[in-house]
Design a protein around this motif. Structure first.
Motif, PDB file in Angstrom:
ATOM      1  N   UNK A  45      15.489  -3.343  -3.486  1.00  0.00           N
ATOM      2  CA  UNK A  45      15.291  -1.989  -4.751  1.00  0.00           C
ATOM      3  C   UNK A  45      13.820  -1.348  -3.774  1.00  0.00           C
ATOM      4  N   UNK A  46      13.709  -2.020  -2.783  1.00  0.00           N
ATOM      5  CA  UNK A  46      12.057  -1.527  -2.196  1.00  0.00           C
ATOM      6  C   UNK A  46      12.551  -0.627  -0.541  1.00  0.00           C
ATOM      7  N   UNK A  47      14.149  -1.251   0.077  1.00  0.00           N
ATOM      8  CA  UNK A  47      14.774  -0.400   0.785  1.00  0.00           C
ATOM      9  C   UNK A  47      15.725   0.870  -0.051  1.00  0.00           C
ATOM     10  N   UNK A  48      15.662   0.409  -1.018  1.00  0.00           N
ATOM     11  CA  UNK A  48      16.538   2.277  -1.442  1.00  0.00           C
ATOM     12  C   UNK A  48      15.639   3.136  -1.683  1.00  0.00           C
ATOM     13  N   UNK A  49      13.934   1.989  -2.361  1.00  0.00           N
ATOM     14  CA  UNK A  49      13.570   4.016  -2.553  1.00  0.00           C
ATOM     15  C   UNK A  49      13.159   4.054  -1.397  1.00  0.00           C
ATOM     16  N   UNK A  50      12.699   3.684  -0.207  1.00  0.00           N
ATOM     17  CA  UNK A  50      12.799   4.539   0.874  1.00  0.00           C
ATOM     18  C   UNK A  50      13.722   5.328   1.419  1.00  0.00           C
ATOM     19  N   UNK A  51      14.710   4.374   1.246  1.00  0.00           N
ATOM     20  CA  UNK A  51      15.939   5.453   1.533  1.00  0.00           C
ATOM     21  C   UNK A  51      16.023   6.747   1.235  1.00  0.00           C
ATOM     22  N   UNK A  52      16.011   6.407   0.186  1.00  0.00           N
ATOM     23  CA  UNK A  52      15.970   7.733  -1.098  1.00  0.00           C
ATOM     24  C   UNK A  52      15.151   8.958  -0.488  1.00  0.00           C
ATOM     25  N   UNK A  53      13.725   8.172  -0.217  1.00  0.00           N
ATOM     26  CA  UNK A  53      12.496   9.459   0.126  1.00  0.00           C
ATOM     27  C   UNK A  53      12.743   9.643   1.765  1.00  0.00           C
ATOM     28  N   UNK A  54      13.241   8.587   2.661  1.00  0.00           N
ATOM     29  CA  UNK A  54      13.420   9.258   3.995  1.00  0.00           C
ATOM     30  C   UNK A  54      14.611   9.827   4.064  1.00  0.00           C
ATOM     31  N   UNK A  55      15.777   9.424   3.667  1.00  0.00           N
ATOM     32  CA  UNK A  55      17.152   9.819   4.103  1.00  0.00           C
ATOM     33  C   UNK A  55      17.501   9.238   4.884  1.00  0.00           C
ATOM     34  N   UNK A  56      17.051   8.416   4.865  1.00  0.00           N
ATOM     35  CA  UNK A  56      17.389   6.748   6.004  1.00  0.00           C
ATOM     36  C   UNK A  56      18.776   5.696   5.703  1.00  0.00           C
ATOM     37  N   UNK A  57      19.272   5.073   6.516  1.00  0.00           N
ATOM     38  CA  UNK A  57      20.422   4.121   5.969  1.00  0.00           C
ATOM     39  C   UNK A  57      19.072   2.568   6.804  1.00  0.00           C
ATOM     40  N   UNK A  58      18.772   1.890   5.955  1.00  0.00           N
ATOM     41  CA  UNK A  58      18.396   0.901   6.614  1.00  0.00           C
ATOM     42  C   UNK A  58      19.554  -0.249   7.398  1.00  0.00           C
TER      43      UNK A  58
ATOM     44  N   UNK B 232       0.673  -1.457  -0.209  1.00  0.00           N
ATOM     45  CA  UNK B 232      -0.310  -0.298   0.006  1.00  0.00           C
ATOM     46  C   UNK B 232       0.747   1.242   0.406  1.00  0.00           C
ATOM     47  N   UNK B 233       2.096   1.810   0.946  1.00  0.00           N
ATOM     48  CA  UNK B 233       3.511   2.255   1.472  1.00  0.00           C
ATOM     49  C   UNK B 233       3.341   2.685  -0.476  1.00  0.00           C
ATOM     50  N   UNK B 234       4.102   1.731  -0.743  1.00  0.00           N
ATOM     51  CA  UNK B 234       4.421   1.652  -2.470  1.00  0.00           C
ATOM     52  C   UNK B 234       4.030   2.377  -3.904  1.00  0.00           C
ATOM     53  N   UNK B 235       2.021   2.087  -3.235  1.00  0.00           N
ATOM     54  CA  UNK B 235       1.646   2.696  -4.541  1.00  0.00           C
ATOM     55  C   UNK B 235       1.254   4.404  -4.167  1.00  0.00           C
ATOM     56  N   UNK B 236       1.017   4.132  -2.791  1.00  0.00           N
ATOM     57  CA  UNK B 236       0.592   5.790  -2.570  1.00  0.00           C
ATOM     58  C   UNK B 236       2.119   6.838  -3.183  1.00  0.00           C
ATOM     59  N   UNK B 237       3.243   6.258  -2.954  1.00  0.00           N
ATOM     60  CA  UNK B 237       4.487   6.778  -2.212  1.00  0.00           C
ATOM     61  C   UNK B 237       4.701   7.081  -4.162  1.00  0.00           C
ATOM     62  N   UNK B 238       4.749   5.606  -4.713  1.00  0.00           N
ATOM     63  CA  UNK B 238       5.794   5.507  -5.907  1.00  0.00           C
ATOM     64  C   UNK B 238       4.718   5.608  -7.229  1.00  0.00           C
ATOM     65  N   UNK B 239       3.116   4.910  -7.114  1.00  0.00           N
ATOM     66  CA  UNK B 239       2.084   4.606  -8.054  1.00  0.00           C
ATOM     67  C   UNK B 239       2.459   3.460  -8.544  1.00  0.00           C
ATOM     68  N   UNK B 240       3.032   2.297  -7.389  1.00  0.00           N
ATOM     69  CA  UNK B 240       3.107   1.415  -8.387  1.00  0.00           C
ATOM     70  C   UNK B 240       1.723   0.218  -8.127  1.00  0.00           C
ATOM     71  N   UNK B 241       1.748  -0.454  -9.144  1.00  0.00           N
ATOM     72  CA  UNK B 241       1.210  -1.728  -9.020  1.00  0.00           C
ATOM     73  C   UNK B 241       1.651  -2.476  -8.052  1.00  0.00           C
ATOM     74  N   UNK B 242       0.558  -3.307  -7.627  1.00  0.00           N
ATOM     75  CA  UNK B 242       0.511  -4.433  -7.038  1.00  0.00           C
ATOM     76  C   UNK B 242       1.593  -5.281  -7.644  1.00  0.00           C
TER      77      UNK B 242
END
Length: 64
Positions: free
Chosen positions: A33-46, A13-23
């Motif tokens: 890939x998902x972690x990299x997208x969130x890191x880029x958006x949040x500026x955090x290192x997972x 759901x978050x990827x759909x809202x944030x980046x328009x990804x389909x399921x």
């Protein structure tokens, strides 16, 4: 609903809202890939999952 299913549903759901990804796009993406997208958006290192974590996840949620 189990912890894995709940977390996957939330992330999908978050990827759909944030980046328009389909399921389908979510399920084709790798965890890195998902972690990299969130890191880029949040500026955090997972923290990467080590081999023990991955082995436990595979045991708990087998593909077959």
């Amino acid at each position: 609903m189990g912890d894995f299913a709940r977390a996957a549903r939330r992330l999908a759901g978050m990827t759909g809202v944030a980046w328009g990804w389909s399921p389908d796009a979510f399920w084709r993406a790798t965890p890195d890939e998902v972690a990299a997208m969130f890191e880029a958006m949040m500026g955090e290192q997972a923290e990467p999952a080590d081999g023990g974590v991955l082995a436990r996840l595979r045991e708990r949620y087998p593909d077959g």
